[in-house]
Every structure is written in C-alpha cells, then in structure tokens.
Motif scaffolding. Structure first.
Motif, mmCIF file in Angstrom:
data_model
loop_
_atom_site.group_PDB
_atom_site.id
_atom_site.type_symbol
_atom_site.label_atom_id
_atom_site.label_comp_id
_atom_site.label_asym_id
_atom_site.label_seq_id
_atom_site.Cartn_x
_atom_site.Cartn_y
_atom_site.Cartn_z
ATOM 1 N N SER A 39 -14.236 -5.389 28.365
ATOM 2 C CA SER A 39 -15.355 -4.901 28.205
ATOM 3 C C SER A 39 -15.474 -4.054 26.763
ATOM 4 O O SER A 39 -16.355 -4.283 26.050
ATOM 5 C CB SER A 39 -16.543 -4.605 29.144
ATOM 6 N N GLY B 235 -21.039 -17.781 33.423
ATOM 7 C CA GLY B 235 -21.700 -17.162 32.358
ATOM 8 C C GLY B 235 -21.508 -17.594 30.985
ATOM 9 O O GLY B 235 -22.519 -17.988 30.091
ATOM 10 N N ALA B 236 -20.431 -17.641 30.507
ATOM 11 C CA ALA B 236 -19.985 -18.265 29.411
ATOM 12 C C ALA B 236 -20.400 -19.500 28.970
ATOM 13 O O ALA B 236 -21.068 -20.027 27.903
ATOM 14 C CB ALA B 236 -18.501 -18.005 28.869
ATOM 15 N N ALA C 208 -14.841 -6.591 24.151
ATOM 16 C CA ALA C 208 -15.821 -7.720 24.071
ATOM 17 C C ALA C 208 -17.126 -7.237 23.588
ATOM 18 O O ALA C 208 -17.809 -7.893 22.949
ATOM 19 C CB ALA C 208 -16.052 -8.247 25.683
ATOM 20 N N VAL D 180 -8.060 -10.485 28.789
ATOM 21 C CA VAL D 180 -8.654 -11.542 29.951
ATOM 22 C C VAL D 180 -7.419 -12.217 30.621
ATOM 23 O O VAL D 180 -7.066 -12.116 31.825
ATOM 24 C CB VAL D 180 -9.797 -12.166 29.530
ATOM 25 N N ALA E 227 -14.174 -13.312 39.852
ATOM 26 C CA ALA E 227 -14.787 -12.582 38.580
ATOM 27 C C ALA E 227 -14.503 -13.517 37.309
ATOM 28 O O ALA E 227 -15.578 -13.499 36.574
ATOM 29 C CB ALA E 227 -14.002 -11.078 38.371
ATOM 30 N N HIS E 228 -13.551 -13.613 37.093
ATOM 31 C CA HIS E 228 -13.096 -14.781 36.037
ATOM 32 C C HIS E 228 -14.081 -15.890 36.246
ATOM 33 O O HIS E 228 -14.344 -16.569 35.280
ATOM 34 C CB HIS E 228 -11.586 -15.134 36.166
ATOM 35 N N ALA F 142 -11.305 -17.478 29.850
ATOM 36 C CA ALA F 142 -11.673 -17.318 31.346
ATOM 37 C C ALA F 142 -11.365 -18.495 32.313
ATOM 38 O O ALA F 142 -10.800 -18.323 33.298
ATOM 39 C CB ALA F 142 -13.162 -17.313 31.527
ATOM 40 N N THR G 202 -9.966 -9.243 23.129
ATOM 41 C CA THR G 202 -10.728 -9.717 24.547
ATOM 42 C C THR G 202 -9.923 -10.811 25.291
ATOM 43 O O THR G 202 -9.653 -10.512 26.366
ATOM 44 C CB THR G 202 -11.999 -9.803 24.164
ATOM 45 N N GLY H 267 -14.103 -17.277 24.702
ATOM 46 C CA GLY H 267 -14.220 -16.594 25.807
ATOM 47 C C GLY H 267 -14.161 -17.541 27.189
ATOM 48 O O GLY H 267 -13.693 -17.325 28.132
ATOM 49 N N LEU I 44 -17.419 -15.204 35.024
ATOM 50 C CA LEU I 44 -17.292 -15.326 33.667
ATOM 51 C C LEU I 44 -17.170 -16.631 33.067
ATOM 52 O O LEU I 44 -17.824 -16.614 31.812
ATOM 53 C CB LEU I 44 -16.013 -14.435 33.044
#
Length: 834
Positions: free
Chosen positions: A529, A579-580, A532, A507, A572-573, A557, A503, A553, A576
């Motif tokens: 994904s 969120g991580a 992931a 990325v 988008a990154h 990212a 993953t 992750g 990520l």
C-alpha cells in the motif's frame, strides 16, 4: 443466676405476683422454671470463661518475657533490653531509627550553632581566643567521639560527623582570618577538601567506618573537581578534567566496594553521575566553540575520554553480579559521538544526519558480537543515532507518498509529460520538492539498521520478530523508493510506471514468500500500500494511465493468487483481483467516452458477476469465495449508486443485479440472496415504470405485493412461520395504497376494487384460519364501510344518533352474558389462527 424476684422472660420485677404484669407469664409454671434453670447454666459458663481469659493473659505475658532477648554483658548500645511490643501490635519505626534521628538532628543543630558562633563572635576575639575556639571545639568533639566509640557507637558516629563539620567551619574561619590570602578560593577549598578527606580516613580507622567513609566520599571527589576548576579555564579543559575525575571515582568505588557501607556507595554513585553529566555539558559547549577547537579531532578525543566513566561503571556493575543498565548505552553513545564530531562543521546538515545514521548502523551491527551485558546498550545507542536522521527524512518521504493524491481533485486533467518533481496538489501546482541524496540514503541505511538489530537481538533460528522487523525495514525502504521516484523521475509517466512496477513486485513477492512464512508474506502484502498510494495518484492524471495501472494491478494480483500457498493470503489477493476488476470495468467504460450512468452499470455487472462467482463458482474455496463475494457486494452498491444519475441505466443495473443475485440464491446456505434478488427485481420494475413515466400507483405496489407474496409462500413452505411474518407485508402492499387512495379521493372504482379484494383476503383467511388475512381484510372492509356510511350519517337528524346509541346499549345490557361469552370464544378462535 437471675434474681428470684424477676420475670425469667422479660426481666421485670414481679415480687410475689402470680403473673408478670408486663408479658403475662405465669411465674409458677413449668415454662418459667425451665427459663430460670437455663439462665443459671448461662451464668456458670460466663464465670468459667472469665477465669480462662485471665489465665490466657498471664500465659501471654510469660511468653513475651521468655521471647525477649537477653543483652550480652559486653554488648555496646542499649543498657536494657527493648520493651517487647504487645502481641498483634506493630511499631511504626524501630528503636535504632528513632535513636539515629535524634542523634543526627542534634548534630545538625550543633553544627548550625557552631556556624553562628564563628560568624558572630570571630571578630570579637583575639588571636589567642580564635586559636582556642578552633582547637578546643575540634579537639573536644573529636575526643568525645573517640571516648564513646566502644560503649556508644551510634553516638560516636554522630559526634565524629559533628567534628568533621566543625573542621570545615574552622577551615573557612582560617580563610577569613587571612590565612592563604594569596591563593584563590577554589584552590583553598581544594586543599581543605583533601584535609577533610584525611580526617575522614582517621575517623574511619579509629571511630566510625561509616561516617569516615562518607566523609572521604564527599571530600576527595569534591577536591578533585575544585582542582579542575582551579587550573582549567577553557571549556575543553574543564570537560577533559571532569571526564578524568568521573572514572577516578568509579575506580575508587571498584577498589573499596567490599569494605564501604551502603551510604558511601550511594554518595559515590551520585557524585560520579553528577561529575560525568557536567563533563558532557562542558564537552557540548566546547564542540561549538570554534576558537577553542580549531582542529575537529580534539573534541572527538575529549568525547572518548568521557566514554571511560560509564564504560568502567558498566564493568564494575557486571562483575558485581548486577545488570549494567543504561551504562553501556552511555559509553557507546559517547564513542559514537566522538566519531561524529569531526563531521560537525565540515558537512551539510542532511549529510551529518546520514553520517550519524551510518555510525548508528555500525553500532547496531556490532551488537551481535558484543558481550551479552553490553548488547542492549549498544543497540540503544545505535538506535539513538539512527533515529534523528529518519525523523528528518520522513517528512519529504510522506510528501512523495501522499502528494500525488492531489490529482484526485482534477481527475484526468493532467499531462503525462509534465515534470514529476512538482509537488502534486492538482493542475495548478508550482511547488517543487528539493531532496538531497543524503535524505534517501538515510532511509536506506535505517532499513539496514533495522535488519541488523533483528540479527543482533534475536537468537539464531528464531522467527517471531521477523514480520515486525520486515514491516519497519520494508516500510523505510519503500518510503525511500517513493522519494527516489518522486524526485528522480523526469515526467509523470516515468513516475507512474516506476511506482506501479514497485507495487507489482511487492505484491508478487508477498505471494512467493507465502511458501516460506505466512506472517511475513502478509506483512509484505500490507507494505504494498505504501507504493500503491502514489501509483494511484499518478494514475488519475489521464484515462490511459488509470487503465494501465489497474490492468497491471489486476495481472499482478492474479499471478499472486496462482503462486500463493497460504489460504488467507490467497483470499487477500483474490480480494485485490476482484476490486481491481470491478474498478477497471467502470474506469474503462468511462475512458471510452460512454454516457452518464454507463460506468455504474458496468461496475454493477462486474460486481454482480463477482458475487455470483464467489457464492457458486468458488464454493470449494470457503475463505477465497467469501472474500470475493464480500468485495462484489460492496462493488454492487457502488455501481448502483453511480448508475443512479441515469434512470434507464439504473433500471438496467437493477435488472442485471436481480438476475445475478438469483444465481447466488442457488446456494442453500445463502438465505439472504432470495430476498435481495426479489428486492432488486422490484426496484428494477419501479425503475422501468419511472422511466416510462407511469403514474398509476398500482403499477408500483402490485409487483411489490406479488414479490412479497411469493417470498412469503416460499417461507411458509420451507419452515413454519406466522402469517403476519409471511403474508402481512404482501397484503398491506396490495390493499393499503388502493384503499387509502379510494377513500382520500372518493374514487368509486378503487373503493369497489379494494372492497372485493378485502373480501377475498378475508375469505382466504377464514378458510385457512390465518390471522393476518382475516384481520387486515376485516379492517379494510370496516374502513371502507365507514367511509360509505359517514356522509349519509352526517345528514341524519341528531336524535337518531341518540336513539341508535340507546338501543345498542339496551340490547347489549339484555344480552350481556351471552355476548361476553361469544366475544371470549371469538377471541380464542382468532388467537388459535396462524
């Protein structure tokens, strides 16, 4: 002209009357004379139009006669010119079509009558009678067809077809008479087909080319098939014979295509297709017959012969300036099948699917060097051989990808040293997934086939199809990688590390590719994904695995954000990363053994920081900041929901949220943050009061009223607004609960406080000419007054109520006009308030 004895207006007979008895018109007036004059002009115009329409009809008839073609003196066919259709009309069928239908219907009826005569009367005639019937009927119809070939060509065609049909009946009659009794039925009819074909050749030469060619197209291929049926007894020999007949028909078509009619083309095409399909079926039967084919190379050779017919047909169509259609695909599929047949009985099923995928991939690769007309067929044939193996390999690949999510049912109760080959559905799983190397290799070969298909079909330098091709090929490759990890890793730890590493690599690869192709980079990022999903599944086995995967992750990212060159992909990154980070805050807190509600507080803090950073810190990066802000808002809601299990930590989460949302409100274009911060502060206040077990209602309502009042004042200062919008909610929150509780519980203290507050609000509203404070304050005072007067009024004598009502009505009636004007002025004044 209208009658003299009629009224010019309504047409009623009036004789010598001075006035019309129906409409009352004066008949000697100027208006009546004008009406009679106009009616006469209209009658003259109608007569002129009638003459013109008659003249038009005559000219149209002469034009139709002039357009009718004159028949040449020696032209065969119609003895008189066809009757022209009326102008504007259209026939449903042509004269030739009607004539052809009648002729061929007559031929069919005559043929049926000949069959009936032969079957019924044959046994009643002697040898001479039989010979007379056979010879007489055939010769008579043939002679009649020859006689009509010049003057009546359509009739000659029908009669020649009838002659050939009677000849076929005669051949059957000879068989019934005992001629050729020593040969088989198929052999007899094989010879008969050749005879009928020769007769068709004669008909084509002397009578009708269309009928003769059609008879030859039916007879000769049928004879060839009957020869195969006579001499071939095993499935392989039948397949080989039919496989040779089909290309022979194609070659005949290629040789005669410039001289044959469309009907013959259709007949030859249908017969070649039927014979080839029968050859394919016979070949499939022969391949499964181990007794007929002890050597596996023999059926392959037969399939090579089967490929000749569609290949030859494709060449013929291409030379005829037509697209070959699916013919190249059928020819190439037969060749690929010939390469696959030797492996049929010697390898396992999965290995056979792998071999088919390899063979199909080779075909897809060869499409790049194939002729343009064969390129699509070669690609289609290759895809048809790769597809079955992929379909079979997808089932275990999906299990390997989604199976680890079973640990979500028992989070952090696993063991990193457990066997990874176990299909994970929780701690009690005992099912093992057995996968051969051929399944993994099939997916890898399919990914190569997709890349080769793109190279074979897209012109050089064209990049439009690259993202879609990368999506399919990359998805197959990642599914194969998940299958390898799932079945090859000895422990859960190894599987978790491998899935996470894949993953992370995908990325970062998407960030690197953003410098080359933005769409391709997005596709690669979306493919992450696939790897992931199992990584997250393995991560839920232990706390250490969860924290490690989230850290990996987060780092990947963050690196991708730094490397990115495309703003949308960087957003988008960044999402990520956000969120991580938010998830890591809660997971790390829970893994450290914190109490209930603490992980939610940690998530709320991290999410609030993300919201503030996205709104203020990343203001220059519009897309990235908005993405971080949105993800933070979602995380903020999740954190508050997690912290709700503990009142203390819920209050703390609301407090931190209020502060961080206030930072976000520093941006002038984020008008929603101010009310959200006030709502969070109010919720924090209520939560702390609930934690302290405060039961006083005003402790909850007054902070809310103060917050709503502050927000309303800010809104009135920044832009004009109604007092109902800016102040109404604050006044209702401040007065409503206290007044309602005072009335309900007969609480004198609350009633007095509510009355004083209502009077103050009423005074402020009257002074500032504001509707909301004035109306709400007055309504509150009226409600409190009625509550105080009601008990005393209930103890008064009944007559006092009637007296009071009567006096009120008397006073209202006496001063009605003045009171109505006062009420109208008061209403206008109230509506004039803000």
């Amino acid at each position: 002209m209208s009658g003299e004895g009629e009224c010019p207006r309504c047409g009623v007979a009036v004789a010598d009357a001075a006035f019309c008895s129906w409409c009352g018109l004066e008949l000697d007036s100027a208006a009546a004379a004008r009406m009679r004059e106009l009616a006469g002009v209209l009658d003259d115009l109608d007569r002129e139009l009638t003459v013109l329409w008659q003249r038009r009809a005559e000219v149209a008839l002469e034009l139709g006669d002039a357009r009718a073609p004159a028949r040449a003196p020696d032209a065969p066919g119609l003895p008189f010119p066809p009757t022209p259709l009326p102008r504007g009309g259209r026939g449903e069928w042509s004269v030739e079509g009607v004539r052809g239908l009648l002729l061929w219907l007559g031929v069919a009826l005559l043929a049926l009558s000949a069959v009936t005569f032969t079957v019924v009367t044959w046994s009643r005639l002697g040898d001479g009678g039989r010979a007379a019937v056979l010879v007489g009927a055939t010769l008579a119809v043939t002679a009649l067809a020859v006689a009509c070939r010049r003057r009546l060509p359509s009739t000659a065609e029908a009669l020649s077809a009838l002659a050939m049909a009677i000849a076929a009946i005669d051949w059957h009659a000879l068989r019934r008479a005992g001629v050729g009794a020593h040969v088989s039925g198929t052999a007899w009819w094989a010879v008969g087909a050749v005879v009928l074909g020769g007769m068709g050749a004669l008909v084509a030469r002397f009578v009708s080319r269309r009928t003769g060619h059609a008879g030859m197209a039916i007879a000769f291929p049928t004879g060839a098939v009957l020869v195969v049926a006579t001499h071939a007894h095993a499935p392989w020999s039948v397949a080989l014979g039919l496989a040779l007949v089909a290309p022979a028909v194609v070659v005949a078509f290629a040789v005669l295509r410039r001289s044959i009619t469309r009907l013959t083309v259709v007949l030859l095409t249908v017969e070649a297709a039927v014979v080839w399909a029968a050859a394919v079926v016979a070949t499939m039967i022969a391949v499964g017959d181990t007794h007929a084919f002890p050597d596996p190379l023999a059926p392959g050779a037969v399939l090579l012969v089967v490929a000749v017919a569609p290949g030859a047909a494709a060449v013929v169509r291409t030379r005829g300036s037509r697209r070959p259609g699916m013919l190249p695909a059928l020819a190439v599929s037969a060749v690929l099948g010939a390469l696959l047949v030797p492996w049929w009985r010697s390898v396992d099923g999965n290995v056979l699917l792998l071999v088919a995928a390899v063979v199909g991939t080779v075909s897809v690769g060869l499409a790049a060097v194939a002729p343009r007309s064969w390129r699509a067929g070669t690609l289609t044939a290759g895809a048809s051989f790769v597809g079955p193996g992929v379909a079979v390999a997808l089932a275990p690949s999906l299990v390997a990808t989604v199976g680890p999510l079973g640990w979500l049912r028992s989070v952090w109760r696993g063991n990193l040293d457990a066997a990874a080959r176990t299909v994970v559905v929780g701690r009690t799983s005992t099912t093992t997934l057995h996968v051969s190397w051929a399944t993994v290799a099939t997916l890898a070969v399919a990914a190569i086939a997709v890349l080769l298909a793109r190279a074979s079909s897209a012109p050089a330098g064209r990049r439009d199809a690259l993202p879609a091709v990368a999506a399919v090929a990359g998805g197959l490759a990642l599914l194969a990688a998940n299958l390898v990890v799932f079945t090859g890793a000895p422990t859960v730890r190894d599987a978790c590390v491998a899935a996470t590493a894949i993953t992370v690599c995908v990325v970062i690869l998407s960030a690197v590719l953003s410098r080359v192709d933005e769409k391709l980079a997005f596709v690669i990022f979306a493919l992450a994904s696939i790897s992931a999903v199992p990584a997250l599944g393995w991560a839920t086995t232990t706390p250490a695995a969860s924290v490690s995967v989230l850290v990996a992750g987060l780092v990947a990212a963050a690196v991708a954000v730094v490397v990115d060159r495309a703003s949308p992909l960087r957003a988008a990154h960044a999402a990520l990363v956000t969120g991580a980070a938010i998830t890591l805050a809660g997971v790390a807190t829970a893994a450290a053994g914190a109490g209930r509600g603490v992980p939610g507080f940690a998530v709320a803090c991290a999410a609030g920081v993300a919201v503030a950073a996205g709104a203020v810190g990343l203001r220059k990066f519009v897309m990235e900041g908005s993405t971080v802000e949105s993800v933070g808002a979602v995380g903020l809601g999740c954190g508050i929901a997690l912290a709700a299990v503990s009142p203390v930590w819920l209050a703390a989460a609301f407090s931190v949220t209020a502060v961080l949302l206030t930072l976000g409100a520093l941006r002038s274009d984020r008008s929603l943050y101010g009310p959200a911060a006030l709502a969070a502060a109010l919720a924090a206040t209520w939560s702390w009061l609930g934690t302290a077990h405060v039961a006083l209602v005003e402790a909850y309502t007054l902070p809310a009223a103060v917050a709503a009042l502050a927000l309303g004042i800010v809104m009135r200062v920044t832009r004009p607004a109604s007092s109902w919008t800016t102040l109404g909610a604050a006044i209702v929150l401040g007065l409503g609960p206290t007044a309602a509780l005072g009335i309900a519980h007969d609480d004198t203290t609350r009633v007095v406080i509510a009355a004083i507050a209502a009077f103050s609000v009423l005074f402020v509203g009257a002074r500032g000419r504001l509707q909301a404070p004035l109306v709400i304050g007055a309504a509150t005072l009226v409600a409190l007054a009625l509550d105080l007067v009601a008990p005393e009024a209930a103890r008064l004598p009944r007559w006092t109520v009637l007296a009071a009502v009567g006096a009120l009505l008397l006073w209202t009636g006496a001063t009605f006009e003045r009171r109505r004007e006062h009420l109208r002025r008061a209403t206008r004044a109230l509506l004039g308030f803000h």
